[in-house]
Design a protein around this motif. Structure first.
Motif, PDB file in Angstrom:
ATOM      1  N   LEU A  41     -46.650  57.420  32.182  1.00  0.00           N
ATOM      2  CA  LEU A  41     -45.925  57.241  34.183  1.00  0.00           C
ATOM      3  C   LEU A  41     -44.690  58.060  33.654  1.00  0.00           C
ATOM      4  CD1 LEU A  41     -47.900  53.915  34.096  1.00  0.00           C
ATOM      5  CD2 LEU A  41     -48.206  55.612  35.465  1.00  0.00           C
ATOM      6  N   VAL A  42     -43.617  57.285  33.014  1.00  0.00           N
ATOM      7  CA  VAL A  42     -42.763  58.002  33.067  1.00  0.00           C
ATOM      8  C   VAL A  42     -42.204  59.709  33.432  1.00  0.00           C
ATOM      9  CG1 VAL A  42     -40.128  58.156  31.879  1.00  0.00           C
ATOM     10  CG2 VAL A  42     -41.703  56.371  31.851  1.00  0.00           C
ATOM     11  N   ASP A  43     -43.180  60.688  32.239  1.00  0.00           N
ATOM     12  CA  ASP A  43     -43.609  61.339  32.298  1.00  0.00           C
ATOM     13  C   ASP A  43     -43.845  61.707  33.121  1.00  0.00           C
ATOM     14  OD1 ASP A  43     -42.186  62.003  29.638  1.00  0.00           O
ATOM     15  OD2 ASP A  43     -44.407  62.291  28.313  1.00  0.00           O
ATOM     16  N   THR A  44     -44.695  61.527  34.187  1.00  0.00           N
ATOM     17  CA  THR A  44     -45.087  61.951  35.237  1.00  0.00           C
ATOM     18  C   THR A  44     -44.109  61.761  36.702  1.00  0.00           C
ATOM     19  OG1 THR A  44     -47.124  59.948  35.360  1.00  0.00           O
ATOM     20  CG2 THR A  44     -47.572  63.103  34.597  1.00  0.00           C
ATOM     21  N   GLY A  45     -43.409  60.740  36.521  1.00  0.00           N
ATOM     22  CA  GLY A  45     -42.620  60.393  37.261  1.00  0.00           C
ATOM     23  C   GLY A  45     -43.056  59.227  38.867  1.00  0.00           C
ATOM     24  N   PHE A  46     -43.780  58.524  37.528  1.00  0.00           N
ATOM     25  CA  PHE A  46     -44.485  57.169  38.874  1.00  0.00           C
ATOM     26  C   PHE A  46     -43.530  55.656  37.942  1.00  0.00           C
ATOM     27  CE2 PHE A  46     -48.010  59.525  38.965  1.00  0.00           C
ATOM     28  CZ  PHE A  46     -48.114  59.800  40.705  1.00  0.00           C
ATOM     29  N   LEU A  47     -42.543  55.847  36.758  1.00  0.00           N
ATOM     30  CA  LEU A  47     -42.150  54.896  36.371  1.00  0.00           C
ATOM     31  C   LEU A  47     -40.439  55.716  36.514  1.00  0.00           C
ATOM     32  CD1 LEU A  47     -44.003  52.855  34.306  1.00  0.00           C
ATOM     33  CD2 LEU A  47     -43.458  52.073  36.597  1.00  0.00           C
ATOM     34  N   ALA A  48     -40.008  55.076  36.123  1.00  0.00           N
ATOM     35  CA  ALA A  48     -38.372  55.360  35.750  1.00  0.00           C
ATOM     36  C   ALA A  48     -37.709  54.459  34.786  1.00  0.00           C
ATOM     37  CB  ALA A  48     -37.163  55.818  37.604  1.00  0.00           C
ATOM     38  N   PRO A  49     -37.323  54.820  34.113  1.00  0.00           N
ATOM     39  CA  PRO A  49     -36.511  53.481  33.081  1.00  0.00           C
ATOM     40  C   PRO A  49     -35.566  53.405  33.911  1.00  0.00           C
ATOM     41  CG  PRO A  49     -36.628  55.797  31.490  1.00  0.00           C
ATOM     42  CD  PRO A  49     -36.782  55.896  33.468  1.00  0.00           C
ATOM     43  N   GLN A  50     -34.869  51.912  33.357  1.00  0.00           N
ATOM     44  CA  GLN A  50     -33.213  51.577  33.856  1.00  0.00           C
ATOM     45  C   GLN A  50     -32.420  51.149  32.884  1.00  0.00           C
ATOM     46  OE1 GLN A  50     -34.183  50.143  37.856  1.00  0.00           O
ATOM     47  NE2 GLN A  50     -35.417  51.883  36.702  1.00  0.00           N
ATOM     48  N   PRO A  51     -31.658  50.703  33.427  1.00  0.00           N
ATOM     49  CA  PRO A  51     -30.792  50.636  31.800  1.00  0.00           C
ATOM     50  C   PRO A  51     -30.735  50.059  31.237  1.00  0.00           C
ATOM     51  CG  PRO A  51     -29.320  50.812  33.707  1.00  0.00           C
ATOM     52  CD  PRO A  51     -30.662  50.911  34.313  1.00  0.00           C
ATOM     53  N   ALA A  52     -30.546  49.700  29.982  1.00  0.00           N
ATOM     54  CA  ALA A  52     -31.488  49.069  28.650  1.00  0.00           C
ATOM     55  C   ALA A  52     -30.792  48.184  28.700  1.00  0.00           C
ATOM     56  CB  ALA A  52     -30.987  50.145  27.263  1.00  0.00           C
ATOM     57  N   ARG A  53     -31.452  46.446  28.160  1.00  0.00           N
ATOM     58  CA  ARG A  53     -30.703  45.267  27.808  1.00  0.00           C
ATOM     59  C   ARG A  53     -31.543  44.815  26.858  1.00  0.00           C
ATOM     60  NH1 ARG A  53     -35.099  43.264  32.253  1.00  0.00           N
ATOM     61  NH2 ARG A  53     -37.003  42.936  30.713  1.00  0.00           N
ATOM     62  N   ARG A  54     -30.083  43.559  26.140  1.00  0.00           N
ATOM     63  CA  ARG A  54     -30.486  42.885  25.072  1.00  0.00           C
ATOM     64  C   ARG A  54     -31.592  42.056  25.426  1.00  0.00           C
ATOM     65  NH1 ARG A  54     -29.472  46.576  21.009  1.00  0.00           N
ATOM     66  NH2 ARG A  54     -27.376  47.368  21.474  1.00  0.00           N
ATOM     67  N   GLY A  55     -32.642  42.227  24.147  1.00  0.00           N
ATOM     68  CA  GLY A  55     -33.743  41.057  24.194  1.00  0.00           C
ATOM     69  C   GLY A  55     -33.840  39.546  24.132  1.00  0.00           C
ATOM     70  N   ASN A  56     -33.888  38.922  24.129  1.00  0.00           N
ATOM     71  CA  ASN A  56     -33.794  37.157  23.095  1.00  0.00           C
ATOM     72  C   ASN A  56     -33.222  37.283  22.304  1.00  0.00           C
ATOM     73  OD1 ASN A  56     -34.870  35.976  25.668  1.00  0.00           O
ATOM     74  ND2 ASN A  56     -36.725  35.846  24.966  1.00  0.00           N
ATOM     75  N   ARG A  57     -34.021  37.882  21.213  1.00  0.00           N
ATOM     76  CA  ARG A  57     -33.205  37.989  19.912  1.00  0.00           C
ATOM     77  C   ARG A  57     -32.368  39.241  19.585  1.00  0.00           C
ATOM     78  NH1 ARG A  57     -39.066  37.277  17.190  1.00  0.00           N
ATOM     79  NH2 ARG A  57     -39.946  35.562  18.081  1.00  0.00           N
TER      80      ARG A  57
END
Length: 151
Positions: A41-57
């Motif tokens: 979906l990212v490769d075909t332009g349907f999703l866009a990655p957002q800025p990375a964030r830190r998870g619970n761990r």
């Protein structure tokens, strides 16, 4: 795009950026399987990655957000996409609690011009609501529309 799971991922990320892990949890799927679909979906332009964030761990997580490109999809001339749209719809309503689905069915008899008018007015209404500003915390709901010959 002819994948019900991909269409569901797009819907899940419509108003809220989700990580692959969050997507997998909501779909009750293996994270490796959803990651394959997310990457497509990212490769075909349907999703866009957002800025990375830190998870619970403390691990780096990348949330994804729908680009809105899917609004232009139509299964009209693509049987595989049409089947994927139906698959996504059936999967989504299967997860609903009793009373959460509001559906109607109508059979009408009109000439070709009236049918075109109906379809255009329906598309205009869907476009109008798609283009409205969405306030934070507003209710999100899905709409599935099918027009077909009644034999």
């Amino acid at each position: 795009m002819a994948s019900g799971i991909r269409l569901r991922i797009i819907r899940l990320t419509y108003a809220e950026a989700l990580t692959n892990k969050e997507i997998a949890q909501r779909l009750r799927r293996d994270p490796a399987t959803t990651l394959h679909h997310v990457r497509k979906l990212v490769d075909t332009g349907f999703l866009a990655p957002q800025p990375a964030r830190r998870g619970n761990r403390g691990a780096k997580e990348i949330p994804y957000l729908s680009t809105g490109k899917s609004w232009e999809l139509s299964g009209e001339d693509d049987r595989a996409l049409s089947e994927a749209m139906l698959e996504a719809y059936l999967s989504e309503i299967a997860e609903l609690d009793r009373g959460e689905l509001d559906q109607s069915r109508l059979v009408v008899r009109v000439d070709a011009e009236a049918r075109r008018e109906f379809e255009q007015r329906l598309l205009s209404l869907l476009d109008e609501f798609r283009d409205r500003s969405t306030p934070e915390g507003a209710e999100q709901f899905a709409i599935y529309v099918a027009v077909y010959p009644s034999r």
